[in-house]
Design a protein around this motif. Sequence first.
Motif, PDB file in Angstrom:
ATOM      1  N   ARG A  27      -2.084   0.985   9.658  1.00 10.91           N
ATOM      2  CA  ARG A  27      -2.253  -0.411  10.025  1.00 10.91           C
ATOM      3  C   ARG A  27      -2.880  -1.190   8.869  1.00 10.91           C
ATOM      4  O   ARG A  27      -2.446  -2.244   8.505  1.00 10.91           O
ATOM      5  CB  ARG A  27      -3.120  -0.512  11.274  1.00 10.91           C
ATOM      6  CG  ARG A  27      -2.636  -1.596  12.178  1.00 10.91           C
ATOM      7  CD  ARG A  27      -3.298  -1.672  13.523  1.00 10.91           C
ATOM      8  NE  ARG A  27      -4.637  -1.215  13.629  1.00 10.91           N
ATOM      9  CZ  ARG A  27      -5.021  -0.236  14.449  1.00 10.91           C
ATOM     10  NH1 ARG A  27      -4.142   0.399  15.179  1.00 10.91           N
ATOM     11  NH2 ARG A  27      -6.285   0.109  14.522  1.00 10.91           N
ATOM     12  N   SER A  28      -3.889  -0.607   8.238  1.00 11.65           N
ATOM     13  CA  SER A  28      -4.538  -1.333   7.162  1.00 11.65           C
ATOM     14  C   SER A  28      -3.584  -1.489   5.982  1.00 11.65           C
ATOM     15  O   SER A  28      -3.630  -2.464   5.262  1.00 11.65           O
ATOM     16  CB  SER A  28      -5.838  -0.652   6.736  1.00 11.65           C
ATOM     17  OG  SER A  28      -5.558   0.489   5.990  1.00 11.65           O
ATOM     18  N   GLN A  31      -1.541  -4.477   6.449  1.00 14.66           N
ATOM     19  CA  GLN A  31      -2.331  -5.677   6.228  1.00 14.66           C
ATOM     20  C   GLN A  31      -2.283  -6.182   4.785  1.00 14.66           C
ATOM     21  O   GLN A  31      -2.834  -7.212   4.472  1.00 14.66           O
ATOM     22  CB  GLN A  31      -3.792  -5.392   6.613  1.00 14.66           C
ATOM     23  CG  GLN A  31      -3.984  -5.236   8.101  1.00 14.66           C
ATOM     24  CD  GLN A  31      -4.081  -6.567   8.788  1.00 14.66           C
ATOM     25  OE1 GLN A  31      -5.062  -7.261   8.665  1.00 14.66           O
ATOM     26  NE2 GLN A  31      -3.032  -6.944   9.491  1.00 14.66           N
ATOM     27  N   LYS A 100       7.037 -12.660  13.316  1.00 12.20           N
ATOM     28  CA  LYS A 100       5.756 -12.017  13.638  1.00 12.20           C
ATOM     29  C   LYS A 100       4.591 -12.696  12.895  1.00 12.20           C
ATOM     30  O   LYS A 100       3.835 -12.050  12.167  1.00 12.20           O
ATOM     31  CB  LYS A 100       5.801 -10.520  13.321  1.00 12.20           C
ATOM     32  CG  LYS A 100       6.944  -9.798  14.043  1.00 12.20           C
ATOM     33  CD  LYS A 100       6.704  -8.309  14.142  1.00 12.20           C
ATOM     34  CE  LYS A 100       7.823  -7.523  14.786  1.00 12.20           C
ATOM     35  NZ  LYS A 100       8.588  -8.170  15.851  1.00 12.20           N
ATOM     36  N   ASP A 102       1.117 -14.426  11.924  1.00 12.12           N
ATOM     37  CA  ASP A 102      -0.269 -14.045  12.243  1.00 12.12           C
ATOM     38  C   ASP A 102      -0.955 -15.146  13.038  1.00 12.12           C
ATOM     39  O   ASP A 102      -1.752 -14.873  13.930  1.00 12.12           O
ATOM     40  CB  ASP A 102      -1.036 -13.786  10.943  1.00 12.12           C
ATOM     41  CG  ASP A 102      -0.475 -12.590  10.198  1.00 12.12           C
ATOM     42  OD1 ASP A 102      -0.758 -11.462  10.633  1.00 12.12           O
ATOM     43  OD2 ASP A 102       0.277 -12.775   9.216  1.00 12.12           O
ATOM     44  N   ASN A 332      -8.209  -9.416   7.872  1.00 14.25           N
ATOM     45  CA  ASN A 332      -7.650  -8.552   8.923  1.00 14.25           C
ATOM     46  C   ASN A 332      -7.197  -9.401  10.113  1.00 14.25           C
ATOM     47  O   ASN A 332      -8.014  -9.904  10.887  1.00 14.25           O
ATOM     48  CB  ASN A 332      -8.708  -7.531   9.364  1.00 14.25           C
ATOM     49  CG  ASN A 332      -8.192  -6.643  10.483  1.00 14.25           C
ATOM     50  OD1 ASN A 332      -7.085  -6.855  11.002  1.00 14.25           O
ATOM     51  ND2 ASN A 332      -8.985  -5.672  10.879  1.00 14.25           N
ATOM     52  N   THR A 333      -5.886  -9.553  10.247  1.00 11.65           N
ATOM     53  CA  THR A 333      -5.360 -10.403  11.319  1.00 11.65           C
ATOM     54  C   THR A 333      -4.888  -9.584  12.522  1.00 11.65           C
ATOM     55  O   THR A 333      -4.302 -10.130  13.452  1.00 11.65           O
ATOM     56  CB  THR A 333      -4.181 -11.261  10.787  1.00 11.65           C
ATOM     57  OG1 THR A 333      -3.267 -10.395  10.100  1.00 11.65           O
ATOM     58  CG2 THR A 333      -4.656 -12.332   9.848  1.00 11.65           C
ATOM     59  N   GLN A 334      -5.108  -8.260  12.465  1.00  6.03           N
ATOM     60  CA  GLN A 334      -4.609  -7.407  13.555  1.00  6.03           C
ATOM     61  C   GLN A 334      -5.454  -7.537  14.821  1.00  6.03           C
ATOM     62  O   GLN A 334      -4.923  -7.537  15.918  1.00  6.03           O
ATOM     63  CB  GLN A 334      -4.626  -5.933  13.106  1.00  6.03           C
ATOM     64  CG  GLN A 334      -3.723  -5.660  11.925  1.00  6.03           C
ATOM     65  CD  GLN A 334      -2.312  -5.315  12.352  1.00  6.03           C
ATOM     66  OE1 GLN A 334      -2.121  -4.401  13.117  1.00  6.03           O
ATOM     67  NE2 GLN A 334      -1.345  -6.051  11.867  1.00  6.03           N
ATOM     68  N   ASP A 335      -6.759  -7.636  14.625  1.00  5.71           N
ATOM     69  CA  ASP A 335      -7.653  -7.680  15.778  1.00  5.71           C
ATOM     70  C   ASP A 335      -7.762  -9.133  16.254  1.00  5.71           C
ATOM     71  O   ASP A 335      -8.628  -9.890  15.823  1.00  5.71           O
ATOM     72  CB  ASP A 335      -9.021  -7.111  15.369  1.00  5.71           C
ATOM     73  CG  ASP A 335      -9.958  -6.971  16.549  1.00  5.71           C
ATOM     74  OD1 ASP A 335      -9.659  -7.543  17.629  1.00  5.71           O
ATOM     75  OD2 ASP A 335     -10.990  -6.289  16.406  1.00  5.71           O
ATOM     76  N   LYS A 336      -6.856  -9.504  17.152  1.00  2.00           N
ATOM     77  CA  LYS A 336      -6.752 -10.917  17.563  1.00  2.00           C
ATOM     78  C   LYS A 336      -8.006 -11.387  18.318  1.00  2.00           C
ATOM     79  O   LYS A 336      -8.432 -12.535  18.163  1.00  2.00           O
ATOM     80  CB  LYS A 336      -5.527 -11.132  18.458  1.00  2.00           C
ATOM     81  CG  LYS A 336      -4.204 -10.814  17.778  1.00  2.00           C
ATOM     82  CD  LYS A 336      -3.768 -11.939  16.868  1.00  2.00           C
ATOM     83  CE  LYS A 336      -2.402 -11.703  16.289  1.00  2.00           C
ATOM     84  NZ  LYS A 336      -2.346 -11.594  14.844  1.00  2.00           N
TER      85      LYS A 336
END
Length: 403
Positions: A27-28, A31, A100, A102, A332-336
Motif C-alpha cells: 500500500r505504501s 502511495q 480513483k 484521492d 498518505n491519502t489511503q486512510d480517509k
Amino acid sequence: MPLTRRSFLAGTSAVAAGVAMGPWVLRSHAQAGPIKIGVVLPYSGVYAVLGESITQAMELVFARENWTVAGRKIEMIKEDDQMTPKTGIEKTEKLIESDKVDILTGPVHSGILLGMRDKVHNTRTILIVSNAGADDVSRGKCSKWIFRASFSNWQPNQPMGGWVARNVAKDVFLVAPNYAAGKDMMTAFKETFLPAGGKVVAEDYPKLGETDYAPYLTKIRNSGAKGVYCFFSGTDAVNFVKQFDEFGLKQSVRLTGAGFLVEPDVLPAQGKAALGIISGHFYTPLLENPTNQKFVKEFRAKFNNKMPDGFACQGHDTAETIVRALKAVNGNTQDKARLVEVIEKTEFDSPRGRFRFDPKTHNVIQPYIYVREVRDVHGGLNNVVIDKIADVRDPGTGCTLPA
Ligand code: PHB
C-alpha cells in the motif's frame, strides 16, 4: 516518469519487502504515485466564468507548492459538468470509479451537488465543495466526507434581509433562477427581512439561463416595489443587471442581492449598469489583510491582470485546505478517516479572513458577510464595504455528523 536505476531498485525492493511483510508495504508503495484531485466544474454554460476563476486560483495555490506535496505530485483531473446534473453525476462517477481520485472538488451548481451527494457519501469519497451552496448539504444531507470551502446559500443572504429592510426599502420584489440555489437564497433573505418589517411585494423565478428578463422587469415596474433583492450569477447576472438598467428601473427601484450578482467575473461586462448595486458577500478583492493583498497581486500577475472574485477565493481556500491536510498526513491519502480528522482541524489565513470549518456541519464559518456597494473607485468598478456582520455560520438544522 523514466525508470532510473534508483527508482527501479526502490520499486523492486518495495515489492520484495511487500511479499515478506504483507499488504502494508504494498500500500505504501502505491502511495508513491501522484495525488489525484478530481475537479467537477462548469467550463461551459451560464456559470463557465465561475468554473474558470475557481480553477485558476486552485492552480495558483498548487503552483506555489511546485505541484508537489510531501514528495508526491499533485495532478488535477478536470471535468466539465456542462451545468447539468446528469453530466455532473456521470463525471463524478468517472472520477471516483475510473480515475480513483484521492480528493474530489466542485461543483458550482446546487442541483449538481445534491445529485452527487449520495454517490460521494456512500463511496466515502472526500469532497471539498468549491462553490455550490445547497443548504441541505449542511443540514439533513450533511456528510462526514463532505466539507464546503465556499458558503451555504443561507450565509450571504440571511444577514441581508434585516439590513435591506432597515436601510434600503420595506417593499421589495424578490427574483432568482428557478432551482435549489435561487429558492434557498430567497428563503434565507426572508428569514430576517419579514421580522424587520419588510413586505415581499411579489417573488418570481425565471429559468436558469434566461436571456430575456423583459417580462419580469415589467412585473417589477408594475408592482410598486421600492427595491429588488435578487440572486443571479455568471451570464444571468450580466443580462439581468444590464436589462434592469436599460429598462430605466434604476432611477426608481434600488437593486440589491447576493454578492455573486456583481463579482469581478461579471462587473466588466456589466459596466456602469452595476453602479450603486448593494450586495452581501464574504469577500471583495479590496479587503486589506496581507493574505488577500498577496493573493490579488499574484492572481493578477498570473492571469492577465484579471481581478480575483469570491469564486477565486473559494478555489484558493479549497486548494489551501488540500495542501495543508496532505502535509499533515505526510501524503498518505489511503486512510480517509484520518484525512477527514485533519481537514476538520485545518485553519489558516484566507483572503477572506481566518478560515475554519464548523465542526457541526463541515461548512466554512464566514468571518464576515460584507455589505458592499458598487462604486467607481481605485481606477474602476469595485465593491466597496459599507457594513459588515461577523461570524456567520449556517444553523446546520438537522445535521448530525458521526463523532
Ligand atoms: C449554486 O447553484 O449553489 C450557486 C451558483 C452560483 C453562485 C452561487 C451559488 O454564484
